[in-house]
Design a protein around this motif. Structure first.
Motif, PDB file in Angstrom:
ATOM      1  N   LYS A 136      84.347  55.929  35.552  1.00  0.00           N
ATOM      2  CA  LYS A 136      84.126  57.266  35.015  1.00  0.00           C
ATOM      3  C   LYS A 136      82.623  57.505  34.857  1.00  0.00           C
ATOM      4  N   PRO A 137      82.084  58.553  35.527  1.00  0.00           N
ATOM      5  CA  PRO A 137      80.649  58.803  35.407  1.00  0.00           C
ATOM      6  C   PRO A 137      80.287  59.319  34.011  1.00  0.00           C
ATOM      7  N   GLN A 138      79.052  59.068  33.618  1.00  0.00           N
ATOM      8  CA  GLN A 138      78.622  59.502  32.285  1.00  0.00           C
ATOM      9  C   GLN A 138      78.515  61.019  32.185  1.00  0.00           C
ATOM     10  N   ASN A 139      78.144  61.658  33.283  1.00  0.00           N
ATOM     11  CA  ASN A 139      77.992  63.117  33.253  1.00  0.00           C
ATOM     12  C   ASN A 139      79.185  63.806  33.914  1.00  0.00           C
ATOM     13  N   TYR A 153      85.381  61.032  41.376  1.00  0.00           N
ATOM     14  CA  TYR A 153      86.142  60.374  40.299  1.00  0.00           C
ATOM     15  C   TYR A 153      87.541  60.978  40.188  1.00  0.00           C
ATOM     16  N   TYR A 154      87.612  62.323  40.149  1.00  0.00           N
ATOM     17  CA  TYR A 154      88.919  62.969  40.015  1.00  0.00           C
ATOM     18  C   TYR A 154      89.794  62.720  41.244  1.00  0.00           C
ATOM     19  N   SER A 173      75.017  67.104  43.108  1.00  0.00           N
ATOM     20  CA  SER A 173      75.297  65.670  42.967  1.00  0.00           C
ATOM     21  C   SER A 173      76.245  65.405  41.787  1.00  0.00           C
ATOM     22  N   ARG A 174      76.091  66.151  40.705  1.00  0.00           N
ATOM     23  CA  ARG A 174      77.008  65.988  39.577  1.00  0.00           C
ATOM     24  C   ARG A 174      78.412  66.413  39.983  1.00  0.00           C
TER      25      ARG A 174
END
Length: 156
Positions: free
Chosen positions: A24-27, A82-83, A74-75
């Protein structure tokens, strides 16, 4: 020989399936925001080939979508990856976006139908008024001369 080939094919297909779930990315973009973002992206990509108010086509609206949600590409990509790795969650997001777009489509269809009926009504009223004016002009000889003069002026 056929048994060995069958075993290799089976092993190949089994090894190709991957159950990778990315960290899971932080942002990470929240799932409800991701659904809204995907909706806006579909609309923006569909609008690319439509003429805007300035009669321009082939405009990339994606930067405006990113700006609206205060994110960068990029975000979005990291969140999207991830999803996509969590298929159930991504399916929920996509179904929510699809349902919302369907609802929007129905609302705009109703608005368009209403505007079209108003436009038809106004044309009908204008025609009735023109017919009344024509009947009044045809009954009065003095007004017929005025009508003939305006008809000639219109033709020129």
């Amino acid at each position: 020989m056929k048994k060995i080939s069958g075993i290799f094919i089976f092993l190949f297909f089994v090894s190709c399936t991957s159950n990778t779930i990315f960290e899971k990315p932080q942002n990470l973009i929240p799932s409800d925001t991701m659904s809204l973002l995907l909706q806006e992206m579909v609309i923006a990509s569909s609008a690319k080939f439509m003429k805007n108010k300035g009669q321009q086509k082939n405009i990339n609206y994606m930067p405006l979508v990113y700006e609206k949600f205060k994110i960068d590409s990029s975000r979005f990509e990291t969140s999207n990856q991830y999803y996509m790795s969590t298929i159930d969650k991504y399916q929920e997001i996509l179904e929510g976006a699809k349902a919302s777009l369907g609802f929007r489509k129905e609302v705009f269809k109703k608005i368009k139908t209403r505007l079209d009926s108003l436009r038809k009504d106004s044309i009908s009223i204008a025609r009735k008024n023109q017919n009344k004016l024509d009947s009044i002009l045809s009954k009065n000889p003095k007004l017929q001369k005025i009508k003939k003069g305006t008809d000639r002026a219109i033709r020129k």
